[in-house]
Design an enzyme around this catalytic site. Sequence first.
Site, short mmCIF file in Angstrom:
data_model
loop_
_atom_site.label_atom_id
_atom_site.label_comp_id
_atom_site.label_asym_id
_atom_site.label_seq_id
_atom_site.Cartn_x
_atom_site.Cartn_y
_atom_site.Cartn_z
N TRP A 157 6.23 -2.55 -6.48
CA TRP A 157 6.97 -1.30 -6.27
C TRP A 157 8.36 -1.65 -5.76
CZ3 TRP A 157 6.84 1.76 -1.23
CH2 TRP A 157 7.46 3.00 -1.38
N ASP A 238 -1.09 -2.96 0.87
CA ASP A 238 -0.49 -1.63 0.74
C ASP A 238 -1.43 -0.79 -0.11
OD1 ASP A 238 1.05 0.62 0.59
OD2 ASP A 238 2.68 -0.27 -0.57
N LYS A 274 -0.86 10.53 -2.52
CA LYS A 274 -1.33 10.64 -3.90
C LYS A 274 -2.77 11.11 -3.97
CE LYS A 274 2.60 8.52 -4.29
NZ LYS A 274 2.67 7.09 -4.48
#
Length: 427
Positions: A157, A238, A274
């Site tokens: 990311w 993460d 999310k």
Amino acid sequence: MQRRRMMIKWARDTVRRRFMSTSAAAIDWWDHVGHAPKDPIMSVTEAFLSDTSPNKINLGVGAYRDDDGRPVVLQCVRDGEVKIAGTEFLESVSASVSSKLVEESVKLIYGKEADFIKEGRFAGVQALSGTGACRLFAEFQRRFYPQSRIYLPIPTWSNHHNIWRDAQVPGRTFHYYHPDSKGLHFAALMDDIKNAPDRSFFLLHPCAHNPTGVDPTEEQWREISNLFKVKNHFPFFDMAYQGFASGDLDKDAKAIRIFLEDGHLIGCAQSFAKNMGLYGHRVGCLSVLCVDAKQAVAIKSQLQHITRAMYSSPPVHGILLVSTILSDPHLKELWKKELKVMANRIHRMRSTLHESLKKLGSPLNWDHMTNQVGMFCFSGLSPDQVNRLVKEFHIYMTYDGRISMAGVTTSNVSYLANAIHEVTKFG
């Protein structure tokens, strides 16, 4: 009289000179500031919004959308809102709610029966979603291991690089994705872990890797964990998409559980943006496993000290909402069912897009679309092909070819397949 007029003129001139001097100084303060580079994901959304075509498709967004392309408010969230109505602004609940959020969050990743949880051998604090949790850990790493580096996978990311750079932690990279196989470059990954200096910090995606959708197998995770033990590396996970890889929260935490079984002290950033559809609420958690409860208290105090200077404390509404859902058996079970529905829709769109390209007679192998998992598909499209999709078909994605499968729907998948086939049919 003449003298008085001269004095007045002198005073006016003095004020004017001071004003002009002050104005010039104010302008000069910021003349050296240029435009910041645009975020690649935000840029896609901006371009999409300015497009007036009725056929446009946004495949850049990293949040879930339903089959009509709309954001979703989960029923568990709606029911949770009813339960907390009228209490979210009570100052007295913030500390207890924060504690409940952390307690329930760590159960999701480490397992509710984990010894670390039972014995209080973890330091956990609420954070501003996953980004805030990563930034908080990066600052913690800088303060207590100032000479350390963070190893990030290629690719990762894009904001990971920004987060550790702004915390003044030097970044390094390790191999992860193989562009030819469109899968994991496992041998190179293991070599990089082996060759990194002992006691290095590594950032790992435990599931639904962003941007590639490529995850190690369970056996590969075990080999990675074993090598980390040999090298005494620190694994920082993460966890941004728990539940989106398989639809099962425990399965998606398997990588972390493997490291836990092998005796690692690890760190983890969690986000509920999310998997609960709460992007705007910025609810997250940072946890660090410790050797004993005494160390956990010390580390938690340092994390709280850092957050105090950064943002003091996060807003209470999202924390209250998530902690309510996680601690209520009915709401939690409802959330699990809804999460499974979301994961299944994404999996179905992968299969449909894959089959559509095969039916069109594409000369390319698109098996990676169904081999990869989670929110994203690393399509293998080149920047030139992505640019053609924008100009000729009004289809938007990041220039590395990352497709957000949440943006693919029953109504646009055929159009998307035809467009991809058109820009790739000559190889």
